[in-house]
Write a protein that holds these residues in place. Structure first.
Motif, PDB file in Angstrom:
ATOM      1  N   GLN A 101       0.825  -1.198   0.000  1.00 62.61           N
ATOM      2  CA  GLN A 101       0.000   0.000   0.000  1.00 62.61           C
ATOM      3  C   GLN A 101       0.866   1.258   0.000  1.00 62.61           C
ATOM      4  OE1 GLN A 101      -2.680  -0.775   3.357  1.00 62.61           O
ATOM      5  NE2 GLN A 101      -4.302  -1.172   1.866  1.00 62.61           N
ATOM      6  N   GLY A 102       0.409   2.279  -0.712  1.00 62.11           N
ATOM      7  CA  GLY A 102       1.157   3.514  -0.854  1.00 62.11           C
ATOM      8  C   GLY A 102       0.778   4.535   0.185  1.00 62.11           C
ATOM      9  N   GLU A 103      -0.213   5.370  -0.116  1.00 63.48           N
ATOM     10  CA  GLU A 103      -0.640   6.422   0.805  1.00 63.48           C
ATOM     11  C   GLU A 103      -1.055   5.859   2.157  1.00 63.48           C
ATOM     12  OE1 GLU A 103      -1.746   9.826   2.697  1.00 63.48           O
ATOM     13  OE2 GLU A 103      -0.548   9.625   0.869  1.00 63.48           O
ATOM     14  N   GLY A 104      -1.518   4.614   2.184  1.00 63.65           N
ATOM     15  CA  GLY A 104      -1.946   3.990   3.437  1.00 63.65           C
ATOM     16  C   GLY A 104      -0.832   3.734   4.426  1.00 63.65           C
ATOM     17  N   GLY A 105       0.438   3.882   4.000  1.00 60.89           N
ATOM     18  CA  GLY A 105       1.541   3.735   4.945  1.00 60.89           C
ATOM     19  C   GLY A 105       2.624   2.779   4.515  1.00 60.89           C
ATOM     20  N   PHE A 106       2.728   2.497   3.202  1.00 59.64           N
ATOM     21  CA  PHE A 106       3.714   1.514   2.723  1.00 59.64           C
ATOM     22  C   PHE A 106       3.557   0.201   3.483  1.00 59.64           C
ATOM     23  CE2 PHE A 106       7.198   4.222   0.493  1.00 59.64           C
ATOM     24  CZ  PHE A 106       6.218   4.903  -0.188  1.00 59.64           C
ATOM     25  N   VAL A 107       2.315  -0.209   3.618  1.00 57.14           N
ATOM     26  CA  VAL A 107       2.007  -1.430   4.355  1.00 57.14           C
ATOM     27  C   VAL A 107       2.331  -2.637   3.471  1.00 57.14           C
ATOM     28  CG1 VAL A 107       0.204  -2.768   5.498  1.00 57.14           C
ATOM     29  CG2 VAL A 107       0.189  -0.260   5.639  1.00 57.14           C
ATOM     30  N   VAL A 108       3.259  -3.457   3.939  1.00 58.84           N
ATOM     31  CA  VAL A 108       3.666  -4.667   3.233  1.00 58.84           C
ATOM     32  C   VAL A 108       2.906  -5.834   3.847  1.00 58.84           C
ATOM     33  CG1 VAL A 108       5.588  -6.144   2.545  1.00 58.84           C
ATOM     34  CG2 VAL A 108       5.965  -3.690   2.907  1.00 58.84           C
ATOM     35  N   PHE A 117      -9.137 -10.377 -10.128  1.00 57.97           N
ATOM     36  CA  PHE A 117      -8.146  -9.920  -9.158  1.00 57.97           C
ATOM     37  C   PHE A 117      -7.319  -8.815  -9.809  1.00 57.97           C
ATOM     38  CE2 PHE A 117      -3.983 -10.116  -7.040  1.00 57.97           C
ATOM     39  CZ  PHE A 117      -4.368 -10.015  -5.711  1.00 57.97           C
ATOM     40  N   VAL A 118      -7.450  -7.593  -9.286  1.00 53.40           N
ATOM     41  CA  VAL A 118      -6.805  -6.416  -9.862  1.00 53.40           C
ATOM     42  C   VAL A 118      -5.680  -5.955  -8.940  1.00 53.40           C
ATOM     43  CG1 VAL A 118      -7.102  -4.057 -10.691  1.00 53.40           C
ATOM     44  CG2 VAL A 118      -8.985  -5.712 -10.918  1.00 53.40           C
ATOM     45  N   ALA A 119      -4.471  -5.897  -9.452  1.00 56.60           N
ATOM     46  CA  ALA A 119      -3.330  -5.358  -8.713  1.00 56.60           C
ATOM     47  C   ALA A 119      -3.133  -3.901  -9.106  1.00 56.60           C
ATOM     48  CB  ALA A 119      -2.071  -6.164  -9.003  1.00 56.60           C
ATOM     49  N   ASP A 120      -3.255  -3.006  -8.151  1.00 56.63           N
ATOM     50  CA  ASP A 120      -2.971  -1.591  -8.364  1.00 56.63           C
ATOM     51  C   ASP A 120      -1.479  -1.391  -8.109  1.00 56.63           C
ATOM     52  OD1 ASP A 120      -2.491   1.118  -8.147  1.00 56.63           O
ATOM     53  OD2 ASP A 120      -4.276   1.553  -6.959  1.00 56.63           O
ATOM     54  N   GLU A 121      -0.697  -1.431  -9.189  1.00 52.21           N
ATOM     55  CA  GLU A 121       0.752  -1.257  -9.073  1.00 52.21           C
ATOM     56  C   GLU A 121       1.168   0.134  -9.540  1.00 52.21           C
ATOM     57  OE1 GLU A 121       3.625  -3.725  -8.765  1.00 52.21           O
ATOM     58  OE2 GLU A 121       2.600  -5.669  -8.884  1.00 52.21           O
ATOM     59  N   VAL A 122       0.286   1.101  -9.341  1.00 49.11           N
ATOM     60  CA  VAL A 122       0.593   2.471  -9.754  1.00 49.11           C
ATOM     61  C   VAL A 122       1.864   2.970  -9.068  1.00 49.11           C
ATOM     62  CG1 VAL A 122      -0.221   4.852  -9.633  1.00 49.11           C
ATOM     63  CG2 VAL A 122      -1.771   3.039 -10.385  1.00 49.11           C
ATOM     64  N   GLN A 123       1.998   2.731  -7.770  1.00 50.98           N
ATOM     65  CA  GLN A 123       3.184   3.199  -7.053  1.00 50.98           C
ATOM     66  C   GLN A 123       4.289   2.154  -6.968  1.00 50.98           C
ATOM     67  OE1 GLN A 123       4.230   5.730  -2.956  1.00 50.98           O
ATOM     68  NE2 GLN A 123       2.155   5.550  -3.677  1.00 50.98           N
ATOM     69  N   ASP A 127      -5.224 -10.830 -12.639  1.00 57.38           N
ATOM     70  CA  ASP A 127      -6.002 -10.845 -13.875  1.00 57.38           C
ATOM     71  C   ASP A 127      -5.828  -9.526 -14.628  1.00 57.38           C
ATOM     72  OD1 ASP A 127      -7.244 -13.434 -13.480  1.00 57.38           O
ATOM     73  OD2 ASP A 127      -8.385 -12.470 -11.879  1.00 57.38           O
ATOM     74  N   LEU A 128      -5.834  -8.427 -13.877  1.00 56.49           N
ATOM     75  CA  LEU A 128      -5.592  -7.096 -14.431  1.00 56.49           C
ATOM     76  C   LEU A 128      -4.576  -6.394 -13.554  1.00 56.49           C
ATOM     77  CD1 LEU A 128      -9.249  -5.808 -15.111  1.00 56.49           C
ATOM     78  CD2 LEU A 128      -7.741  -7.010 -16.710  1.00 56.49           C
ATOM     79  N   ILE A 129      -3.718  -5.584 -14.179  1.00 54.97           N
ATOM     80  CA  ILE A 129      -2.744  -4.790 -13.428  1.00 54.97           C
ATOM     81  C   ILE A 129      -2.829  -3.350 -13.908  1.00 54.97           C
ATOM     82  CG2 ILE A 129      -0.884  -5.493 -15.015  1.00 54.97           C
ATOM     83  CD1 ILE A 129       1.051  -5.248 -12.635  1.00 54.97           C
ATOM     84  N   ALA A 130      -2.983  -2.431 -12.945  1.00 59.57           N
ATOM     85  CA  ALA A 130      -3.041  -1.006 -13.246  1.00 59.57           C
ATOM     86  C   ALA A 130      -1.680  -0.393 -12.966  1.00 59.57           C
ATOM     87  CB  ALA A 130      -4.111  -0.322 -12.384  1.00 59.57           C
ATOM     88  N   THR A 131      -1.152   0.362 -13.945  1.00 56.59           N
ATOM     89  CA  THR A 131       0.161   0.980 -13.798  1.00 56.59           C
ATOM     90  C   THR A 131       0.083   2.450 -14.186  1.00 56.59           C
ATOM     91  OG1 THR A 131       0.755   0.204 -16.023  1.00 56.59           O
ATOM     92  CG2 THR A 131       1.483  -1.143 -14.165  1.00 56.59           C
ATOM     93  N   ALA A 132       1.035   3.217 -13.657  1.00 60.40           N
ATOM     94  CA  ALA A 132       1.155   4.650 -13.987  1.00 60.40           C
ATOM     95  C   ALA A 132       2.477   5.122 -13.377  1.00 60.40           C
ATOM     96  CB  ALA A 132      -0.048   5.448 -13.463  1.00 60.40           C
ATOM     97  N   LYS A 133       2.502   6.306 -12.778  1.00 56.11           N
ATOM     98  CA  LYS A 133       3.658   6.883 -12.085  1.00 56.11           C
ATOM     99  C   LYS A 133       4.980   6.624 -12.815  1.00 56.11           C
ATOM    100  CE  LYS A 133       1.698   7.435  -7.455  1.00 56.11           C
ATOM    101  NZ  LYS A 133       1.684   8.898  -7.412  1.00 56.11           N
TER     102      LYS A 133
END
Length: 447
Positions: A233-240, A260-266, A286-292
């Motif tokens: 997690q990003g804004e949530g606190g870099f929670v691993v 199953f969607v992985a938000d790998e933006v950060q 199944d889907l991966i979201a990327t940006a940054k």
């Protein structure tokens, strides 16, 4: 890769303070900003930049600050990477825009081919390009709903997914992201996250069972289109999450026909010491979201995933005027080439070892540091009241102010605002990261 290419050759890789931070010219520009820019657009450290590259940003007063933020994990290969700059310049000279939905061009197709190749899994894939991480996540949900015929979406405690109406609903933190902006999109539900520092011995599989139990009871798999999660997690606190949490969730989704969607933006593009954070445990979304980090600072985002899911929306159902802009596509192709040929995945691991070694040693001496965590060049320090797990956001802000005054760009995050997040560019040279950590250790001794 031990000492990376740092970008513009004339930009000295040094911390240099010639005025107080912020200096007089930056303060003048801040006053102009207040008179011209909406109050809702905040700035963390109001130093106004004239040049940046490698591991530094240089402001209008001539100060050179060490950058531990990377524009929130964007400038992974540096702010002025020569390969990226040359690719963009060549594309600018050819054309800046036609709109891919009107008269397409090969840059978009080449980026899609590259993402289909490098994202997790060997299955047949398709890609669609957008402008921002929030757009990518929102479109991933649209695609999942089209593919499943279901409506419900599950996100997690401490999640951050963006600032559009749907992604605000998926984001957990009220201030500053959601407060006063509702009502939000319906059919969004929340499940408990694996948060080892606060989970008191709950391992990954047990945390997954807890989340699945909530989903089963409150939503029901038959109604669920997608589970959307940040692998770290990003804004949530870099929670691993604890080992085993993500694989168990992904397996349950497969069994239930849930996307199953992985938000790998950060976390994407070498940031965590793997090309994508899902790779760490062999999770194939199944889907991966990327940006940054995808395009070296130009606005670009993507959804990549299983061909049968990505092809579910009707023709014309996905797109946007600027999605896959040719300049951003040129930058993305150069970034991917840079990462693959210059060893940036290994570089992230090297930076991560330096960060974790120094910060763990500091934690042993300072009871205000409750947790040090992260992978690769994505590392967090969670600050608490000594002897407890109670968050200490006031201390966090004092540390950031003191570090800023000494020429460090440091970001915060976390549901309670008590986490320092360290995101150095992977192009940062070793001596600069060592100096940054020396300064940060000194700050903890002073604050």
């Amino acid at each position: 890769m031990s000492e990376p290419v740092t970008g513009g050759p004339a930009l000295a890789q040094e911390r240099r303070l010639v005025t107080e931070i912020p200096g007089p010219r930056s303060r003048e520009l801040a006053a102009r900003k207040d008179a011209a820019v909406s109050r809702g657009v905040g700035t963390g450290l109001p130093v106004y930049v004239t040049a940046a590259g490698g591991g530094v940003v240089v402001d209008v007063d001539g100060n050179s600050l060490i950058d531990l933020g990377s524009g929130i994990a964007v400038t992974t290969v540096g702010n002025a990477n020569p390969r990226v700059a040359e690719a963009v310049a060549a594309q600018v000279a050819a054309f800046t825009h036609t709109c891919f939905m009107v008269t397409p061009y090969d840059g978009y197709v080449r980026v899609a081919e590259a993402l289909n190749r490098i994202t997790p899994g060997s299955h047949e894939k398709r890609t669609a390009l957008f402008n921002s991480g929030a757009e990518a996540v929102e479109n991933a949900v649209k695609i999942a709903r089209a593919a499943t015929g279901r409506q419900a979406v599950v996100a997690f405690d401490h999640a951050y997914h963006g600032r559009t109406n749907l992604t605000m609903a998926m984001t957990a933190k009220n201030m500053p992201y959601k407060h006063g902006f509702g009502p939000f999109a319906a059919e969004v539900y929340r499940a408990p996250m694996s948060y080892p520092f606060r989970d008191a011995g709950v391992d990954g599989p047990a945390a997954a069972r807890r989340a699945i139990d909530v989903i089963d009871k409150q939503v029901g798999a038959a109604n669920l289109a997608a589970v959307v999660i940040e692998p770290i997690q990003g804004e949530g606190g870099f929670v691993v999450p604890a080992p085993g949490f993500l694989p168990a969730l992904a397996e349950w989704c497969r069994a239930q026909g849930v996307v199953f969607v992985a938000d790998e933006v950060q976390t994407g593009f070498a940031r965590t010491g793997d090309l994508f954070a899902c790779d760490h445990e062999g999770v194939v979304p199944d889907l991966i979201a990327t940006a940054k980090g995808i395009a070296g600072g130009l606005p670009l985002a993507a959804v990549t995933g299983r061909a049968e899911i990505m092809d579910a929306p009707h023709v014309g159902g996905l797109g946007g005027t600027y999605g896959g802009n040719p300049l951003a596509c040129a930058a993305a192709l150069a970034v991917i080439e840079e990462i693959e040929t210059e060893g940036y995945v290994d570089r992230a691991r090297q930076l991560g070892k330096t960060l974790l070694d120094r910060l763990t040693a500091l934690q042993a001496q300072d009871p205000r540091i409750g947790d040090v965590r992260g992978r690769g060049a994505m590392v967090a320090v969670e600050l608490v009241h000594p002897g407890t797990t109670d968050p200490d956001p006031e201390l966090t802000q004092r540390v950031v102010r003191a570090a800023s005054a000494q020429g460090l760009v440091v970001l915060t995050c976390g549901t309670w605002g008590n986490v320092l997040r360290l995101l150095p560019p992977l192009a940062m040279p070793d001596h600069l990261l060592t100096e940054a950590l020396d300064v940060l250790v000194g700050v903890f001794g002073e604050v």
